[in-house]
Design a protein around this motif. Structure first.
Motif, PDB file in Angstrom:
ATOM      1  N   THR A  45     -26.435   3.349  31.996  1.00 13.08           N
ATOM      2  CA  THR A  45     -26.226   3.412  30.226  1.00 13.08           C
ATOM      3  C   THR A  45     -26.325   2.144  29.852  1.00 13.08           C
ATOM      4  O   THR A  45     -26.611   1.912  28.359  1.00 13.08           O
ATOM      5  N   TYR A  46     -25.947   1.047  30.624  1.00  5.76           N
ATOM      6  CA  TYR A  46     -25.869  -0.374  30.205  1.00  5.76           C
ATOM      7  C   TYR A  46     -26.205  -1.195  31.153  1.00  5.76           C
ATOM      8  O   TYR A  46     -25.805  -1.170  32.077  1.00  5.76           O
ATOM      9  N   ILE A  47     -27.261  -2.108  30.799  1.00  5.96           N
ATOM     10  CA  ILE A  47     -27.797  -3.151  31.822  1.00  5.96           C
ATOM     11  C   ILE A  47     -27.587  -4.450  31.359  1.00  5.96           C
ATOM     12  O   ILE A  47     -27.915  -4.727  30.054  1.00  5.96           O
ATOM     13  N   GLU A  48     -26.947  -5.458  32.060  1.00 10.93           N
ATOM     14  CA  GLU A  48     -26.735  -6.755  31.767  1.00 10.93           C
ATOM     15  C   GLU A  48     -27.619  -7.528  32.523  1.00 10.93           C
ATOM     16  O   GLU A  48     -27.471  -7.668  33.825  1.00 10.93           O
ATOM     17  N   VAL A  49     -28.522  -8.576  32.009  1.00  5.63           N
ATOM     18  CA  VAL A  49     -29.228  -9.587  33.021  1.00  5.63           C
ATOM     19  C   VAL A  49     -28.830 -10.820  32.433  1.00  5.63           C
ATOM     20  O   VAL A  49     -28.560 -11.207  31.519  1.00  5.63           O
ATOM     21  N   VAL A  50     -28.229 -11.525  33.447  1.00  3.91           N
ATOM     22  CA  VAL A  50     -27.342 -12.814  33.165  1.00  3.91           C
ATOM     23  C   VAL A  50     -27.903 -13.997  34.284  1.00  3.91           C
ATOM     24  O   VAL A  50     -28.153 -13.731  35.439  1.00  3.91           O
ATOM     25  N   GLY A  51     -28.612 -15.022  33.300  1.00  2.00           N
ATOM     26  CA  GLY A  51     -28.876 -16.101  34.314  1.00  2.00           C
ATOM     27  C   GLY A  51     -27.938 -17.025  34.457  1.00  2.00           C
ATOM     28  O   GLY A  51     -26.857 -17.332  33.570  1.00  2.00           O
ATOM     29  N   VAL A  72     -36.658 -13.610  30.524  1.00  2.00           N
ATOM     30  CA  VAL A  72     -37.840 -13.048  31.275  1.00  2.00           C
ATOM     31  C   VAL A  72     -37.517 -11.854  32.139  1.00  2.00           C
ATOM     32  O   VAL A  72     -38.598 -10.826  32.154  1.00  2.00           O
ATOM     33  N   VAL A  73     -36.346 -11.808  32.731  1.00  2.06           N
ATOM     34  CA  VAL A  73     -36.158 -10.773  33.848  1.00  2.06           C
ATOM     35  C   VAL A  73     -36.003  -9.546  32.768  1.00  2.06           C
ATOM     36  O   VAL A  73     -36.349  -8.435  33.238  1.00  2.06           O
ATOM     37  N   ARG A  74     -35.325  -9.776  31.627  1.00  5.29           N
ATOM     38  CA  ARG A  74     -34.977  -8.201  30.767  1.00  5.29           C
ATOM     39  C   ARG A  74     -36.402  -7.882  30.320  1.00  5.29           C
ATOM     40  O   ARG A  74     -36.615  -6.588  30.454  1.00  5.29           O
ATOM     41  N   MET A  75     -37.232  -8.662  29.994  1.00  3.29           N
ATOM     42  CA  MET A  75     -38.766  -8.224  29.535  1.00  3.29           C
ATOM     43  C   MET A  75     -39.341  -7.412  30.747  1.00  3.29           C
ATOM     44  O   MET A  75     -40.246  -6.669  30.653  1.00  3.29           O
ATOM     45  N   ASN A  83     -35.440   1.319  29.221  1.00  3.24           N
ATOM     46  CA  ASN A  83     -35.325   1.419  27.639  1.00  3.24           C
ATOM     47  C   ASN A  83     -34.872  -0.092  27.254  1.00  3.24           C
ATOM     48  O   ASN A  83     -33.713  -0.574  27.949  1.00  3.24           O
ATOM     49  N   SER A  84     -35.347  -0.513  26.353  1.00  2.00           N
ATOM     50  CA  SER A  84     -35.101  -2.034  26.121  1.00  2.00           C
ATOM     51  C   SER A  84     -33.940  -2.060  25.283  1.00  2.00           C
ATOM     52  O   SER A  84     -33.093  -2.908  25.111  1.00  2.00           O
ATOM     53  N   LYS A  86     -31.254  -0.537  26.046  1.00  2.00           N
ATOM     54  CA  LYS A  86     -29.832  -0.565  26.882  1.00  2.00           C
ATOM     55  C   LYS A  86     -29.789  -1.586  27.561  1.00  2.00           C
ATOM     56  O   LYS A  86     -29.022  -1.745  28.609  1.00  2.00           O
ATOM     57  N   ILE A  87     -30.681  -2.780  27.408  1.00  2.00           N
ATOM     58  CA  ILE A  87     -30.738  -4.085  28.299  1.00  2.00           C
ATOM     59  C   ILE A  87     -30.448  -5.056  27.280  1.00  2.00           C
ATOM     60  O   ILE A  87     -31.094  -5.413  26.604  1.00  2.00           O
ATOM     61  N   VAL A  88     -29.328  -5.978  27.856  1.00  2.00           N
ATOM     62  CA  VAL A  88     -29.240  -7.284  27.050  1.00  2.00           C
ATOM     63  C   VAL A  88     -29.236  -8.431  28.211  1.00  2.00           C
ATOM     64  O   VAL A  88     -29.040  -8.220  29.264  1.00  2.00           O
ATOM     65  N   ALA A  89     -29.799  -9.403  27.798  1.00  2.79           N
ATOM     66  CA  ALA A  89     -30.001 -10.538  28.300  1.00  2.79           C
ATOM     67  C   ALA A  89     -29.044 -11.902  28.053  1.00  2.79           C
ATOM     68  O   ALA A  89     -28.943 -11.794  26.704  1.00  2.79           O
ATOM     69  N   THR A  90     -28.426 -12.498  28.759  1.00  3.82           N
ATOM     70  CA  THR A  90     -27.445 -13.575  28.510  1.00  3.82           C
ATOM     71  C   THR A  90     -27.370 -14.783  29.543  1.00  3.82           C
ATOM     72  O   THR A  90     -27.744 -14.603  30.582  1.00  3.82           O
ATOM     73  N   GLY A  91     -27.306 -15.889  28.932  1.00  3.60           N
ATOM     74  CA  GLY A  91     -27.193 -16.871  29.494  1.00  3.60           C
ATOM     75  C   GLY A  91     -25.702 -17.448  30.016  1.00  3.60           C
ATOM     76  O   GLY A  91     -24.934 -17.241  28.923  1.00  3.60           O
TER      77      GLY A  91
END
Length: 122
Positions: A45-51, A72-75, A83-84, A86-91
Motif C-alpha cells: 500500500t506504500y513503498i518508500e525508496v531511501v538512498g 532513480v530506483v523509484r522511477m 503505481n507511482s 504509492k511510491i515515495v523517494a527520499t534521501g
C-alpha cells in the motif's frame, strides 16, 4: 514506521561512483531482485525508496546524491508497472549508517538504496 519488508541494494552495484547514473550491472541486479519480489511490491500500500551514503564528503552533497539515487530506483519501479502514487523517494545522506564509517568495508555497506514496504494489501 517499521517496514514490513526490506530490499537492500549496495550503491557500488547500482551506480557509477559519485553518481546517480545506474550501471548495466545495477539494472540487472534491480530487475532480478525486484522481479522476484514483484508480487509483494504490487500488494504494497506504500513503498518508500531511501538512498543512503557514507559520511565522507559534505553533508549537502551526500544528501543530494542519496535523493537522486532513491529517485532513480523509484522511477525504475514505476517503469516496471508499479503505481507511482504509492511510491515515495527520499534521501537520508549519512544519517542512518548500518556499519562503521571508519573502515572501507563499513563505508561500502552504508552506501545503499533500500526499498521499504510499509503496508500490504492481503
Amino acid at each position: 514506521a517499521r517496514a514490513l519488508d526490506l530490499l537492500r541494494f549496495p550503491s557500488a552495484i547500482l551506480f557509477e561512483k559519485r553518481s546517480a547514473d545506474i550501471t548495466a550491472e545495477g539494472e540487472k541486479s534491480l530487475l532480478r531482485d525486484i522481479e522476484a519480489s514483484l508480487d509483494l511490491l504490487k500488494r504494497a500500500t506504500y513503498i518508500e525508496v531511501v538512498g543512503h551514503t557514507d559520511d565522507v564528503g559534505e553533508d549537502d552533497y551526500n544528501l543530494n546524491l542519496s535523493e537522486m539515487r532513491a529517485e532513480v530506483v523509484r522511477m525504475f519501479l514505476v517503469e516496471l508497472g508499479l503505481n507511482s502514487r504509492k511510491i515515495v523517494a527520499t534521501g537520508a545522506g549519512a544519517e542512518f549508517p548500518i556499519a562503521d564509517n571508519n573502515t572501507p568495508e563499513g563505508r561500502a555497506e552504508n552506501r545503499r538504496v533500500e526499498i521499504l514496504i510499509l503496508g500490504r494489501i492481503r
